[in-house]
Write a protein that holds these residues in place. Structure first.
Motif, PDB file in Angstrom:
ATOM      1  N   GLU A   1       0.264  -6.081   0.089  1.00 33.50           N
ATOM      2  CA  GLU A   1      -0.452  -6.454   1.118  1.00 33.50           C
ATOM      3  C   GLU A   1       0.162  -7.448   1.961  1.00 33.50           C
ATOM      4  N   GLY A   2      -0.410  -7.807   3.110  1.00 36.34           N
ATOM      5  CA  GLY A   2      -0.433  -8.970   3.853  1.00 36.34           C
ATOM      6  C   GLY A   2       1.030  -9.191   4.366  1.00 36.34           C
ATOM      7  N   PRO A   3       1.724  -8.089   5.068  1.00 33.03           N
ATOM      8  CA  PRO A   3       3.069  -8.292   5.797  1.00 33.03           C
ATOM      9  C   PRO A   3       3.226  -9.041   6.653  1.00 33.03           C
ATOM     10  N   ALA A   4       3.935 -10.070   6.861  1.00 33.02           N
ATOM     11  CA  ALA A   4       4.346 -10.937   8.093  1.00 33.02           C
ATOM     12  C   ALA A   4       5.587 -11.227   8.424  1.00 33.02           C
ATOM     13  N   VAL A   5       5.897 -11.401   9.378  1.00 31.97           N
ATOM     14  CA  VAL A   5       7.460 -11.573   9.930  1.00 31.97           C
ATOM     15  C   VAL A   5       7.612 -12.976  10.300  1.00 31.97           C
ATOM     16  N   ASP A   6       8.624 -13.756   9.844  1.00 33.75           N
ATOM     17  CA  ASP A   6       8.819 -15.086  10.410  1.00 33.75           C
ATOM     18  C   ASP A   6       9.786 -14.783  11.726  1.00 33.75           C
ATOM     19  N   LEU A   7      10.032 -16.120  12.345  1.00 34.28           N
ATOM     20  CA  LEU A   7      10.851 -16.310  13.473  1.00 34.28           C
ATOM     21  C   LEU A   7      12.315 -15.741  13.000  1.00 34.28           C
TER      22      LEU A   7
ATOM     23  N   VAL B   1       2.797  -9.836  -0.338  1.00 40.62           N
ATOM     24  CA  VAL B   1       2.538 -10.381  -1.184  1.00 40.62           C
ATOM     25  C   VAL B   1       2.783  -9.407  -2.579  1.00 40.62           C
ATOM     26  N   ASN B   2       2.890 -10.031  -3.687  1.00 42.36           N
ATOM     27  CA  ASN B   2       2.751  -9.123  -4.761  1.00 42.36           C
ATOM     28  C   ASN B   2       3.834  -8.260  -5.398  1.00 42.36           C
ATOM     29  N   ILE B   3       4.931  -8.866  -5.382  1.00 39.24           N
ATOM     30  CA  ILE B   3       6.319  -8.527  -5.826  1.00 39.24           C
ATOM     31  C   ILE B   3       6.377  -8.355  -7.185  1.00 39.24           C
ATOM     32  N   GLY B   4       6.405  -7.361  -8.005  1.00 39.98           N
ATOM     33  CA  GLY B   4       6.729  -7.448  -9.180  1.00 39.98           C
ATOM     34  C   GLY B   4       5.558  -7.655 -10.251  1.00 39.98           C
ATOM     35  N   ARG B   5       4.728  -8.438  -9.736  1.00 39.65           N
ATOM     36  CA  ARG B   5       3.436  -8.909 -10.440  1.00 39.65           C
ATOM     37  C   ARG B   5       2.640  -9.744  -9.328  1.00 39.65           C
ATOM     38  N   ALA B   6       1.297  -9.673  -9.669  1.00 44.16           N
ATOM     39  CA  ALA B   6       0.069 -10.382  -8.852  1.00 44.16           C
ATOM     40  C   ALA B   6       0.763 -11.724  -8.853  1.00 44.16           C
ATOM     41  N   GLY B   7       0.011 -12.403  -7.792  1.00 43.59           N
ATOM     42  CA  GLY B   7       0.475 -13.687  -7.496  1.00 43.59           C
ATOM     43  C   GLY B   7       1.781 -14.313  -7.200  1.00 43.59           C
ATOM     44  N   THR B   8       2.559 -13.334  -6.567  1.00 41.25           N
ATOM     45  CA  THR B   8       4.041 -13.679  -6.020  1.00 41.25           C
ATOM     46  C   THR B   8       4.021 -13.284  -4.743  1.00 41.25           C
ATOM     47  N   ILE B   9       5.069 -13.958  -3.905  1.00 40.58           N
ATOM     48  CA  ILE B   9       5.323 -13.269  -2.501  1.00 40.58           C
ATOM     49  C   ILE B   9       6.752 -13.028  -2.549  1.00 40.58           C
ATOM     50  N   GLY B  10       7.109 -11.682  -1.875  1.00 40.54           N
ATOM     51  CA  GLY B  10       8.256 -11.134  -1.683  1.00 40.54           C
ATOM     52  C   GLY B  10       8.806 -11.347  -0.527  1.00 40.54           C
ATOM     53  N   ARG B  11      10.210 -11.334  -0.259  1.00 38.32           N
ATOM     54  CA  ARG B  11      10.981 -11.315   1.013  1.00 38.32           C
ATOM     55  C   ARG B  11      11.834 -10.392   1.294  1.00 38.32           C
TER      56      ARG B  11
ATOM     57  N   GLY C   1      -2.372 -13.533  -3.722  1.00 43.90           N
ATOM     58  CA  GLY C   1      -2.408 -13.564  -2.250  1.00 43.90           C
ATOM     59  C   GLY C   1      -2.892 -12.213  -1.745  1.00 43.90           C
ATOM     60  N   ASN C   2      -3.514 -12.227  -0.582  1.00 40.38           N
ATOM     61  CA  ASN C   2      -3.732 -10.707   0.150  1.00 40.38           C
ATOM     62  C   ASN C   2      -3.379 -10.750   1.457  1.00 40.38           C
ATOM     63  N   ALA C   3      -3.035 -11.960   2.290  1.00 38.37           N
ATOM     64  CA  ALA C   3      -2.548 -11.735   3.447  1.00 38.37           C
ATOM     65  C   ALA C   3      -1.818 -12.888   3.932  1.00 38.37           C
ATOM     66  N   ILE C   4      -0.886 -12.686   4.721  1.00 40.72           N
ATOM     67  CA  ILE C   4       0.147 -13.721   5.200  1.00 40.72           C
ATOM     68  C   ILE C   4       0.215 -13.705   6.553  1.00 40.72           C
ATOM     69  N   ARG C   5       0.184 -15.048   7.219  1.00 39.80           N
ATOM     70  CA  ARG C   5       0.443 -14.999   8.718  1.00 39.80           C
ATOM     71  C   ARG C   5       1.371 -16.311   9.009  1.00 39.80           C
ATOM     72  N   PHE C   6       1.973 -16.154  10.046  1.00 44.40           N
ATOM     73  CA  PHE C   6       2.912 -17.297  10.454  1.00 44.40           C
ATOM     74  C   PHE C   6       2.375 -17.763  12.039  1.00 44.40           C
TER      75      PHE C   6
ATOM     76  N   GLU D   1      -0.965   5.603   1.352  1.00 44.45           N
ATOM     77  CA  GLU D   1      -1.972   4.809   1.099  1.00 44.45           C
ATOM     78  C   GLU D   1      -1.661   3.254   1.714  1.00 44.45           C
ATOM     79  N   PRO D   2      -1.536   3.500   3.233  1.00 35.82           N
ATOM     80  CA  PRO D   2      -1.094   2.163   4.018  1.00 35.82           C
ATOM     81  C   PRO D   2      -2.055   1.107   3.916  1.00 35.82           C
ATOM     82  N   THR D   3      -1.920   0.085   3.616  1.00 37.25           N
ATOM     83  CA  THR D   3      -2.898  -1.144   3.471  1.00 37.25           C
ATOM     84  C   THR D   3      -2.922  -2.041   4.733  1.00 37.25           C
ATOM     85  N   ASN D   4      -1.550  -2.270   5.205  1.00 38.40           N
ATOM     86  CA  ASN D   4      -1.518  -3.362   6.205  1.00 38.40           C
ATOM     87  C   ASN D   4      -0.111  -3.102   6.919  1.00 38.40           C
ATOM     88  N   LEU D   5       0.006  -3.861   7.922  1.00 39.94           N
ATOM     89  CA  LEU D   5       1.205  -3.701   8.793  1.00 39.94           C
ATOM     90  C   LEU D   5       1.608  -4.843   9.503  1.00 39.94           C
ATOM     91  N   ALA D   6       2.689  -4.954  10.043  1.00 42.36           N
ATOM     92  CA  ALA D   6       3.234  -6.348  10.743  1.00 42.36           C
ATOM     93  C   ALA D   6       4.327  -5.822  11.809  1.00 42.36           C
TER      94      ALA D   6
END
Length: 312
Positions: free
Chosen positions: A47-53, A60-70, A90-95, A269-274
């Motif tokens: 979930e929670g895709p977000a793109v930085d500058l 969120v949740n790469i490999g297991r719950a409670g992580t953030i992937g890049r 995590g469920n959502a990320i924003r910048f 099953e798309p959950t979210n987008l950025a």
């Protein structure tokens, strides 16, 4: 054999046309999705895709719950960016425009802050009154609006979270003119005056006018089948991109809710987008089925991408 000036001219023209044609052919077709990362990188809770500058995509949740992937710009495989504190998921990320990352922790009812350049998360806001912070959007002044669904009760609400005059972070449940369903996807109009919210249980997408802590002028702009809407993002023209979970598509709506197109996805099953990419016109989609990311090109920049660049 002698070559005349006219022949040389036509040869050069042909070469230019060939090069230009090749460059055009290299550009991906609009609204045609492709898989970007391998299946299985992320859990069912992707979930929670977000793109930085810098163009990096965080999920969120790469490999297991409670992580953030890049996913670095141009890469085809993600890497772990950080672990959230024990027990948080995590469920959502924003910048924000200054590069600060915010993460909604639905397990522990936190909004985490990750400063630009940092690799650890600090609690920015916490409330035991939350059902669970689900999705978020950020206004031009830094105010965060967060959806707060009650899945068992099939109801929900919206939180407004911002720094007060004393500098302390304050959060309040917004008053609403109607009883909400399970509030899920959320985003703002380009001018920041209206808030769009999807309700999963009813399949409806609603629009509200913002007046301080009050939501007013509720407008039902689109109804889909129940339990088939998730994340929502807007572009600079005010169009809404709605993740049609269980339908394998992204619905593109005009601000009044008219369906402009449906983008068929690889996963179902798309959950979210950025919005991201160098021009803000690449849309990244998180796929719960298979735990991967796919993307497609669009013809207009995303609202948040424009806001981060300081152009909106």
């Amino acid at each position: 054999m002698a070559i005349t000036s006219r022949a040389i001219f036509w040869c050069l023209c042909c070469e230019i046309l060939i090069v230009a044609g090749g460059a055009a052919a290299a550009q991906p077709a609009l609204f045609e999705s492709r898989q970007v990362t391998p299946a299985g990188e992320y859990t069912f809770g992707i979930e929670g895709p977000a793109v930085d500058l810098d163009g990096n995509l965080f999920v969120v949740n790469i490999g297991r719950a409670g992580t953030i992937g890049r996913l670095s710009q141009g890469a085809s495989q993600s890497e772990k960016f950080l672990d959230l504190p024990e027990g948080s998921v995590g469920n959502a990320i924003r910048f924000s425009p200054d590069g600060t990352m915010f993460v909604a922790d639905y397990k522990k009812h936190n909004i985490f802050l990750v400063a630009k350049g940092a690799s650890d998360a600090a609690v920015w806001f916490h409330s035991d009154q939350m059902n669970q912070p689900n999705d978020m959007t950020i206004a031009r002044d830094g105010t965060i609006y967060a959806s707060d669904p009650n899945w068992k009760g099939r109801s929900g609400r919206i939180w407004r979270i911002a720094r007060g005059a004393d500098g302390a972070v304050q959060g309040e449940v917004m008053t609403a003119p109607r009883a909400m369903g399970t509030t899920n996807g959320i985003d703002l109009s380009p001018d920041g005056r209206r808030l769009y919210v999807s309700e999963s249980n009813s399949g409806q997408v609603w629009s509200y006018s913002l007046h301080g802590n009050d939501l007013t002028d509720a407008r039902l702009i689109r109804t889909f089948e129940p339990d088939t809407v998730d994340g929502v993002r807007t572009d600079v023209s005010g169009r809404l991109f709605v993740a049609r979970i269980l339908k394998g598509a992204i619905a593109v709506l005009d601000p009044n809710g008219s369906l402009q197109r449906e983008i068929v996805l690889r996963g179902k099953e798309p959950t979210n987008l950025a919005f991201g990419g160098s021009d803000g016109q690449t849309v990244f989609v998180t796929q719960r089925q298979g735990g991967f990311i796919e993307s497609f090109r669009t013809d207009r920049e995303g609202r948040e991408h424009c806001l981060q660049r300081g152009n909106c």
